[in-house]
Enzyme design. Structure first.
Site, PDB file in Angstrom:
ATOM      1  N   ASP A   1      19.128  -4.000  -1.517  1.00 59.71           N
ATOM      2  CA  ASP A   1      18.734  -3.454  -2.783  1.00 59.71           C
ATOM      3  C   ASP A   1      20.013  -3.299  -3.922  1.00 59.71           C
ATOM      4  O   ASP A   1      19.543  -3.620  -5.082  1.00 59.71           O
ATOM      5  CB  ASP A   1      18.078  -1.827  -2.356  1.00 59.71           C
TER       6      ASP A   1
ATOM      7  N   LYS B   1      20.495 -13.901   0.894  1.00 63.09           N
ATOM      8  CA  LYS B   1      21.598 -12.939   1.104  1.00 63.09           C
ATOM      9  C   LYS B   1      21.658 -13.081   2.839  1.00 63.09           C
ATOM     10  O   LYS B   1      20.481 -13.278   3.479  1.00 63.09           O
ATOM     11  CB  LYS B   1      21.303 -11.399   0.905  1.00 63.09           C
TER      12      LYS B   1
HETATM   13  P1  ADP Z   1      19.697  -6.176   3.567  1.00 61.87           P
HETATM   14  O1  ADP Z   1      20.462  -4.955   3.485  1.00 61.87           O
HETATM   15  O2  ADP Z   1      18.226  -6.396   2.527  1.00 61.87           O
HETATM   16  O3  ADP Z   1      19.233  -6.351   5.142  1.00 61.87           O
HETATM   17  P2  ADP Z   1      21.888  -8.125   3.950  1.00 61.87           P
HETATM   18  O4  ADP Z   1      22.136  -7.538   5.520  1.00 61.87           O
HETATM   19  O5  ADP Z   1      21.602  -9.636   3.694  1.00 61.87           O
HETATM   20  O6  ADP Z   1      20.667  -7.439   3.239  1.00 61.87           O
HETATM   21  O7  ADP Z   1      22.868  -7.789   2.957  1.00 61.87           O
HETATM   22  C1  ADP Z   1      22.850  -7.765   1.716  1.00 61.87           C
HETATM   23  C2  ADP Z   1      24.340  -7.942   1.025  1.00 61.87           C
HETATM   24  O8  ADP Z   1      25.249  -6.873   1.529  1.00 61.87           O
HETATM   25  C3  ADP Z   1      25.087  -8.976   1.471  1.00 61.87           C
HETATM   26  O9  ADP Z   1      24.672 -10.251   0.679  1.00 61.87           O
HETATM   27  C4  ADP Z   1      26.514  -8.703   1.183  1.00 61.87           C
HETATM   28  O10 ADP Z   1      26.929  -8.814  -0.364  1.00 61.87           O
HETATM   29  C5  ADP Z   1      26.360  -7.064   1.765  1.00 61.87           C
HETATM   30  N1  ADP Z   1      26.667  -6.848   2.925  1.00 61.87           N
HETATM   31  C6  ADP Z   1      25.867  -6.467   4.030  1.00 61.87           C
HETATM   32  N2  ADP Z   1      26.672  -6.365   4.992  1.00 61.87           N
HETATM   33  C7  ADP Z   1      27.983  -6.442   4.928  1.00 61.87           C
HETATM   34  C8  ADP Z   1      29.057  -6.390   5.587  1.00 61.87           C
HETATM   35  N3  ADP Z   1      29.051  -6.264   6.694  1.00 61.87           N
HETATM   36  N4  ADP Z   1      30.458  -6.861   4.787  1.00 61.87           N
HETATM   37  C9  ADP Z   1      30.235  -6.911   3.760  1.00 61.87           C
HETATM   38  N5  ADP Z   1      29.252  -7.057   2.751  1.00 61.87           N
HETATM   39  C10 ADP Z   1      28.026  -6.968   3.462  1.00 61.87           C
END
Ligand code: ADP
Length: 308
Positions: free
Chosen positions: A257, A224
């Protein structure tokens, strides 16, 4: 009926609810994922949460909250001495910061009874655990968990792992790297976030992250990367899957999550990995548009799903 099992810690969340008031909630990475799976899966499938709580009223209320959501709480262990962990949220100009009271929480004893732990994984089609699950356990408890996961896998359970690195829970980066890497050798599916992996392992790109996991023998890898495309590698075949564009991001807590819960629910229902990633993005997009770590349910969820 299929069964998804998530193992880890659920904490009490104290979050601002108004100018001078706070509200109590419940959250924790594997719990947030189990919650999302439960919300998305039909009732014919079971979602079991494996943790340990205390014997006080706060613990009772937490378990009641889980049961009311439809989670199977039959494997929640009761610690006679310790209670659940807690974190408080502070909002300053839209930025959330957290303070934790979780060291020596009841959940640290979740793997203290090897036969109870093995029993809690019985009949599972998929088991999810995380780097936070590992970080809170003693060395001996980690070994018990390792043995239980290996045994479950031998019996046909698919093991899924989100390394979810939280530096302050580890004595050193080396300890985190060694433990996370050792567990990756016994999992079928990893669901890392690129930012965590870059920070801990110095990966230059999501491709480098995926290559590292492939080297360890993981056959299903989803990296991700916030609003950027996720990289999905299954049996050596790579594909980038764009996230859903979101105009107004309200709160990214628990987005990863929610993604994990939706992805694994999709896989449990027979979606292929690419379709499950698309489902993960869709539900994570809902998560970033709503406050808190738990995705909304019912008509509120339907409203957001329709909108994105
Ligand atoms: P974590 O919350 O574990 O740090 P990420 O930041 O990589 O994980 O985000 C997990 C998922 O949440 C991404 O793969 C995407 O689907 C969604 N996501 C996170 N931030 C955004 C955003 N600014 N816009 C759209 N989707 C988002």
């Amino acid at each position: 009926m299929k069964t998804l099992v998530a193992i880890g810690e659920c904490m009490v969340e104290v979050a601002p609810a108004g100018a001078d008031s706070y509200s109590l909630g419940y959250a924790g990475d594997t719990f947030n994922a189990a919650w999302a799976s439960r919300v998305l899966l039909p009732a014919s499938h079971a979602v079991r949460y494996v943790t340990a709580v205390g014997t006080d009223w706060v613990s009772d209320e937490m378990v009641a909250f889980m049961a009311q959501a439809g989670l199977d709480v039959s494997a929640v262990r009761r610690d006679p001495v310790r209670s659940v962990g807690l974190y408080a949220v502070r909002l300053v100009e839209g930025e959330r910061s957290f303070a934790y009271w979780r060291s020596n929480s009841a959940a640290t004893s979740l793997a203290d009874d090897p036969s109870a732990l093995a029993l809690s994984l019985q009949g599972a089609d998929i088991v999810l655990f995380s780097g936070i699950t590992l970080a809170i356990l003693s060395e001996a408890a980690r070994e018990t968990l390792f043995t239980a996961l290996v045994e479950a896998r031998r019996n046909g359970t698919r093991i899924a792992f989100d390394p979810n690195h939280r530096p302050r829970l580890w004595p050193s980066d080396t300890a985190a790297r060694d433990t996370l890497t050792a567990f990756c050798r016994i999992v079928d599916c990893v669901l890392p976030s690129f930012s965590d992996e870059a920070a801990l392992f110095g990966d230059a790109s999501p491709s480098a992250t995926a290559a590292r996991f492939a080297e360890l023998g993981v056959s299903e890898i989803v990296v991700k990367n916030g609003p950027d495309p996720a990289l999905c590698v299954v049996d050596g075949v790579s594909k980038w899957i764009p996230a859903r564009p979101v105009e107004h991001v309200l709160d990214t807590t628990g987005a990863g999550d929610a993604f994990n819960g939706a992805y694994l629910a999709g896989r449990l229902e027979g979606l292929d990995a690419l379709a499950a990633v698309a489902r993960g993005h869709q539900v994570a997009a809902v998560s970033v548009q709503t406050r808190g770590a738990l995705i909304p349910t019912g008509s509120r969820l339907a409203h957001f799903i329709e909108a994105c």
